[in-house]
Motif scaffolding. Structure first.
Motif, PDB file in Angstrom:
ATOM      1  N   GLY A 119      38.334  58.324  46.236  1.00  0.00           N
ATOM      2  CA  GLY A 119      38.101  59.309  45.435  1.00  0.00           C
ATOM      3  C   GLY A 119      38.123  58.807  43.858  1.00  0.00           C
ATOM      4  O   GLY A 119      38.210  59.664  43.058  1.00  0.00           O
ATOM      5  N   VAL A 120      37.887  57.579  43.557  1.00  0.00           N
ATOM      6  CA  VAL A 120      37.748  56.827  42.337  1.00  0.00           C
ATOM      7  C   VAL A 120      36.291  56.644  42.162  1.00  0.00           C
ATOM      8  O   VAL A 120      35.660  55.905  42.967  1.00  0.00           O
ATOM      9  CB  VAL A 120      38.617  55.634  42.142  1.00  0.00           C
ATOM     10  N   ARG A 121      35.885  56.896  40.834  1.00  0.00           N
ATOM     11  CA  ARG A 121      34.403  56.581  40.384  1.00  0.00           C
ATOM     12  C   ARG A 121      34.377  55.065  40.278  1.00  0.00           C
ATOM     13  O   ARG A 121      34.958  54.558  39.137  1.00  0.00           O
ATOM     14  CB  ARG A 121      33.795  57.416  39.387  1.00  0.00           C
ATOM     15  N   PRO A 122      33.800  54.439  40.971  1.00  0.00           N
ATOM     16  CA  PRO A 122      33.499  52.725  40.679  1.00  0.00           C
ATOM     17  C   PRO A 122      32.341  52.604  39.683  1.00  0.00           C
ATOM     18  O   PRO A 122      31.431  53.041  39.551  1.00  0.00           O
ATOM     19  CB  PRO A 122      33.392  52.285  42.032  1.00  0.00           C
ATOM     20  N   VAL A 123      32.748  51.716  38.769  1.00  0.00           N
ATOM     21  CA  VAL A 123      31.739  51.003  37.610  1.00  0.00           C
ATOM     22  C   VAL A 123      31.558  49.692  37.924  1.00  0.00           C
ATOM     23  O   VAL A 123      32.994  48.880  38.183  1.00  0.00           O
ATOM     24  CB  VAL A 123      32.229  51.577  36.265  1.00  0.00           C
ATOM     25  N   VAL A 124      30.650  49.107  37.694  1.00  0.00           N
ATOM     26  CA  VAL A 124      30.676  47.424  38.338  1.00  0.00           C
ATOM     27  C   VAL A 124      30.235  46.891  37.129  1.00  0.00           C
ATOM     28  O   VAL A 124      28.983  47.170  36.443  1.00  0.00           O
ATOM     29  CB  VAL A 124      29.571  47.464  39.474  1.00  0.00           C
ATOM     30  N   GLY A 125      30.663  45.725  36.738  1.00  0.00           N
ATOM     31  CA  GLY A 125      30.176  44.882  35.895  1.00  0.00           C
ATOM     32  C   GLY A 125      30.772  43.380  36.139  1.00  0.00           C
ATOM     33  O   GLY A 125      30.873  42.833  37.094  1.00  0.00           O
ATOM     34  N   ALA A 126      30.679  42.639  35.014  1.00  0.00           N
ATOM     35  CA  ALA A 126      31.030  41.098  35.125  1.00  0.00           C
ATOM     36  C   ALA A 126      31.686  40.754  33.865  1.00  0.00           C
ATOM     37  O   ALA A 126      31.405  41.269  32.910  1.00  0.00           O
ATOM     38  CB  ALA A 126      30.256  40.316  35.779  1.00  0.00           C
ATOM     39  N   THR A 127      32.522  39.796  33.945  1.00  0.00           N
ATOM     40  CA  THR A 127      32.939  39.122  32.652  1.00  0.00           C
ATOM     41  C   THR A 127      32.212  37.861  32.700  1.00  0.00           C
ATOM     42  O   THR A 127      32.415  36.851  33.298  1.00  0.00           O
ATOM     43  CB  THR A 127      34.586  39.012  32.419  1.00  0.00           C
ATOM     44  N   LEU A 128      31.475  37.540  31.584  1.00  0.00           N
ATOM     45  CA  LEU A 128      30.480  36.395  31.676  1.00  0.00           C
ATOM     46  C   LEU A 128      31.591  35.659  30.551  1.00  0.00           C
ATOM     47  O   LEU A 128      31.685  35.876  29.509  1.00  0.00           O
ATOM     48  CB  LEU A 128      29.127  36.704  30.869  1.00  0.00           C
ATOM     49  N   VAL A 129      31.788  34.447  31.135  1.00  0.00           N
ATOM     50  CA  VAL A 129      32.544  33.212  30.460  1.00  0.00           C
ATOM     51  C   VAL A 129      31.718  32.050  30.057  1.00  0.00           C
ATOM     52  O   VAL A 129      31.162  31.215  31.180  1.00  0.00           O
ATOM     53  CB  VAL A 129      33.821  33.051  31.253  1.00  0.00           C
ATOM     54  N   LEU A 130      31.330  31.489  29.125  1.00  0.00           N
ATOM     55  CA  LEU A 130      30.556  30.345  28.768  1.00  0.00           C
ATOM     56  C   LEU A 130      30.834  29.911  27.415  1.00  0.00           C
ATOM     57  O   LEU A 130      30.963  30.731  26.564  1.00  0.00           O
ATOM     58  CB  LEU A 130      29.167  30.859  28.762  1.00  0.00           C
ATOM     59  N   GLY A 131      30.828  28.721  27.462  1.00  0.00           N
ATOM     60  CA  GLY A 131      31.015  27.867  26.161  1.00  0.00           C
ATOM     61  C   GLY A 131      32.394  28.467  25.436  1.00  0.00           C
ATOM     62  O   GLY A 131      32.439  28.388  24.204  1.00  0.00           O
ATOM     63  N   GLY A 132      33.395  28.607  26.130  1.00  0.00           N
ATOM     64  CA  GLY A 132      34.643  29.163  25.406  1.00  0.00           C
ATOM     65  C   GLY A 132      34.907  30.682  25.219  1.00  0.00           C
ATOM     66  O   GLY A 132      35.863  31.092  24.497  1.00  0.00           O
ATOM     67  N   GLN A 133      33.808  31.275  25.293  1.00  0.00           N
ATOM     68  CA  GLN A 133      33.704  32.771  24.942  1.00  0.00           C
ATOM     69  C   GLN A 133      33.504  33.596  26.032  1.00  0.00           C
ATOM     70  O   GLN A 133      32.797  33.173  27.056  1.00  0.00           O
ATOM     71  CB  GLN A 133      32.490  33.055  23.880  1.00  0.00           C
ATOM     72  N   ARG A 134      33.840  34.997  25.760  1.00  0.00           N
ATOM     73  CA  ARG A 134      33.646  35.970  26.903  1.00  0.00           C
ATOM     74  C   ARG A 134      33.100  37.190  26.587  1.00  0.00           C
ATOM     75  O   ARG A 134      33.203  37.699  25.319  1.00  0.00           O
ATOM     76  CB  ARG A 134      35.223  36.329  27.449  1.00  0.00           C
ATOM     77  N   LEU A 135      32.526  37.944  27.479  1.00  0.00           N
ATOM     78  CA  LEU A 135      31.907  39.029  27.361  1.00  0.00           C
ATOM     79  C   LEU A 135      31.898  40.072  28.394  1.00  0.00           C
ATOM     80  O   LEU A 135      31.301  39.498  29.540  1.00  0.00           O
ATOM     81  CB  LEU A 135      30.385  39.054  26.648  1.00  0.00           C
ATOM     82  N   VAL A 136      32.081  41.410  28.279  1.00  0.00           N
ATOM     83  CA  VAL A 136      32.207  41.829  29.458  1.00  0.00           C
ATOM     84  C   VAL A 136      30.725  42.762  29.434  1.00  0.00           C
ATOM     85  O   VAL A 136      30.433  43.522  28.455  1.00  0.00           O
ATOM     86  CB  VAL A 136      33.511  42.842  29.413  1.00  0.00           C
ATOM     87  N   VAL A 137      30.239  42.883  30.619  1.00  0.00           N
ATOM     88  CA  VAL A 137      29.058  43.586  30.687  1.00  0.00           C
ATOM     89  C   VAL A 137      29.135  44.543  31.908  1.00  0.00           C
ATOM     90  O   VAL A 137      29.709  44.247  32.947  1.00  0.00           O
ATOM     91  CB  VAL A 137      27.795  42.718  30.782  1.00  0.00           C
ATOM     92  N   LEU A 138      28.619  45.866  31.571  1.00  0.00           N
ATOM     93  CA  LEU A 138      28.759  46.829  32.889  1.00  0.00           C
ATOM     94  C   LEU A 138      27.080  47.098  33.181  1.00  0.00           C
ATOM     95  O   LEU A 138      26.394  47.346  32.225  1.00  0.00           O
ATOM     96  CB  LEU A 138      29.482  47.846  32.195  1.00  0.00           C
ATOM     97  N   ALA A 139      26.716  47.431  34.322  1.00  0.00           N
ATOM     98  CA  ALA A 139      25.636  47.873  34.987  1.00  0.00           C
ATOM     99  C   ALA A 139      25.637  49.507  34.681  1.00  0.00           C
ATOM    100  O   ALA A 139      26.239  50.300  35.008  1.00  0.00           O
ATOM    101  CB  ALA A 139      25.295  47.604  36.408  1.00  0.00           C
ATOM    102  N   GLY A 140      24.538  49.898  33.670  1.00  0.00           N
ATOM    103  CA  GLY A 140      24.755  51.349  33.370  1.00  0.00           C
ATOM    104  C   GLY A 140      23.764  51.997  34.381  1.00  0.00           C
ATOM    105  O   GLY A 140      23.701  53.441  34.217  1.00  0.00           O
ATOM    106  N   GLU A 141      22.641  51.620  34.899  1.00  0.00           N
ATOM    107  CA  GLU A 141      21.682  52.115  35.640  1.00  0.00           C
ATOM    108  C   GLU A 141      21.136  51.164  36.715  1.00  0.00           C
ATOM    109  O   GLU A 141      21.732  49.877  36.778  1.00  0.00           O
ATOM    110  CB  GLU A 141      20.389  52.477  34.749  1.00  0.00           C
ATOM    111  N   ALA A 142      20.082  51.436  37.565  1.00  0.00           N
ATOM    112  CA  ALA A 142      19.655  50.578  38.636  1.00  0.00           C
ATOM    113  C   ALA A 142      18.988  49.316  38.086  1.00  0.00           C
ATOM    114  O   ALA A 142      19.617  48.064  38.766  1.00  0.00           O
ATOM    115  CB  ALA A 142      18.512  51.358  39.446  1.00  0.00           C
ATOM    116  N   SER A 143      18.754  49.310  37.090  1.00  0.00           N
ATOM    117  CA  SER A 143      17.892  47.970  36.475  1.00  0.00           C
ATOM    118  C   SER A 143      19.155  47.123  36.035  1.00  0.00           C
ATOM    119  O   SER A 143      18.871  45.932  35.841  1.00  0.00           O
ATOM    120  CB  SER A 143      17.074  48.264  35.254  1.00  0.00           C
TER     121      SER A 143
END
Length: 362
Positions: free
Chosen positions: A44-68
């Motif tokens: 009963g938990v709503r899942p949100v899917v994304g990834a943490t991009l780690v490259l060149g010593g930096q990080r960025l969290v991205v989430l899929a907001g729609e099918a594309s």
């Protein structure tokens, strides 16, 4: 994930702490996404899917907001993996990647410089991610700079706690993995990034931790409302082969097989012709013409690079695989039945297993 808890354990912990929406952001991958979605849906938990991009010593969290956004995540992760390894794929940091490819995703930015880069490109889909406690190694004063940039750029801030460690046992196992990864003794190892307080917090705990900026907690509801449900495709998605303009996949595969009949010395044999027609009909009815062309291109590229490869499994029963050069096993000579590999009643994708020399496998 950088912690040691499984996706199902994370969902169970979220339920116990009163959380109704949970995001999973694997590091440079989507490895646990399907297990996470299934576990969340079951509890009963709503899942949100994304990834943490780690490259060149930096990080960025991205989430899929729609099918594309799911397709965008896959493209971004592919580029992260290929960065610096193939010509034309050299990115300095994940913000640069997202600046070039951001359809359908939301970016949760934890650095002021990244916020300035992405906010003008992705209006309404960029968020200032404030993580408390700040991960080890974070620049001193970065939170203040991030919040100041968010206010100046009119980007909403959202609260985060890291969500890496669930229990004290997790902390020990995390240290053990750090020791293995760095080649150090356990008593010489401390987590390079996360502390025990970087755990999943319920609504009350999150509110207390961000009591000075309550809007960061309130904005989480805005973020969730901007993300669609059921964005992860459950149907089979195959890559498209490179084809001559306007040529159907089935036609290209048949032409390759016709050339193979001549090359393999089978051109005048009636049994080869009837077997080929049977296989191509079954392959075409299953919509797998492109699949065979893709595997053929992989095998041809490997041989051009001088890499040794061998086929194993029931794909050796296919005359099509033999004719297009995927395998060197003649199924007619050894009386191998195609139905063991593929038949009209098979519901799943047939495996064409190619083994590469261990010296080039990685």
């Amino acid at each position: 994930m950088e912690g040691v808890a499984s996706p199902s354990a994370l969902v169970t912990a979220a339920c116990r702490r009163g959380i109704r929406v949970l995001a999973l952001t694997d590091t440079n991958g989507l490895h646990g996404a399907l297990e996470f979605i299934d576990a969340a849906s079951a509890q009963g938990v709503r899942p949100v899917v994304g990834a943490t991009l780690v490259l060149g010593g930096q990080r960025l969290v991205v989430l899929a907001g729609e099918a594309s956004g799911w397709a965008t995540l896959c493209r971004l992760l592919t580029r992260v993996r290929l960065s610096g390894r193939v010509p034309g794929e050299l990115a300095a940091d994940p913000h640069e990647l997202v600046a070039d490819c951001h359809a359908g995703i939301h970016a949760l930015v934890s650095h002021a410089s990244g916020l300035q880069r992405l906010a003008p490109l992705m209006p309404g889909r960029v968020w200032a991610l404030v993580v408390r406690p700040a991960p080890r190694g974070a620049p001193v004063g970065e939170e203040c700079r991030l919040l100041a940039a968010a206010e100046r750029l009119r980007v909403p801030a959202v609260a985060g706690s890291g969500g890496v460690l669930l229990t004290r046992q997790d902390q020990h196992r995390h240290r053990l993995l750090e020791a293995v990864a760095t080649g150090r003794l356990l008593d010489q190892t401390e987590s390079t990034r996360w502390a025990p307080a970087n755990t999943i917090l319920g609504p009350d705990g999150l509110a207390r931790r961000f009591a000075d900026i309550p809007q960061a907690v309130e904005n989480l509801s805005r973020l969730v409302a901007a993300i669609d449900d059921n964005i992860v495709p459950r149907r089979l998605i195959l890559p498209k082969p490179h084809l001559p303009f306007g040529s159907p996949e089935g036609q290209v595969l048949r032409r390759a097989c016709e050339r193979g009949l001549a090359a393999r010395g089978l051109l005048g044999r009636a049994d080869a012709r009837s077997r080929l027609d049977l296989e191509l009909r079954i392959i075409g009815d299953a919509g797998l013409d492109g699949y065979f062309l893709i595997v053929r291109s992989i095998a041809r590229h490997a041989r051009r690079m001088g890499h040794t490869l061998a086929l194993r499994g029931s794909a050796g029963n296919s005359l099509v695989c033999y004719l297009v050069g995927i395998t060197d096993v003649d199924p007619l000579r050894f009386d191998l039945a195609f139905a063991r590999f593929l038949h009209p009643g098979r519901p799943d994708l047939p495996d064409i297993d190619l083994d590469f020399d261990w010296k080039v496998r990685e």
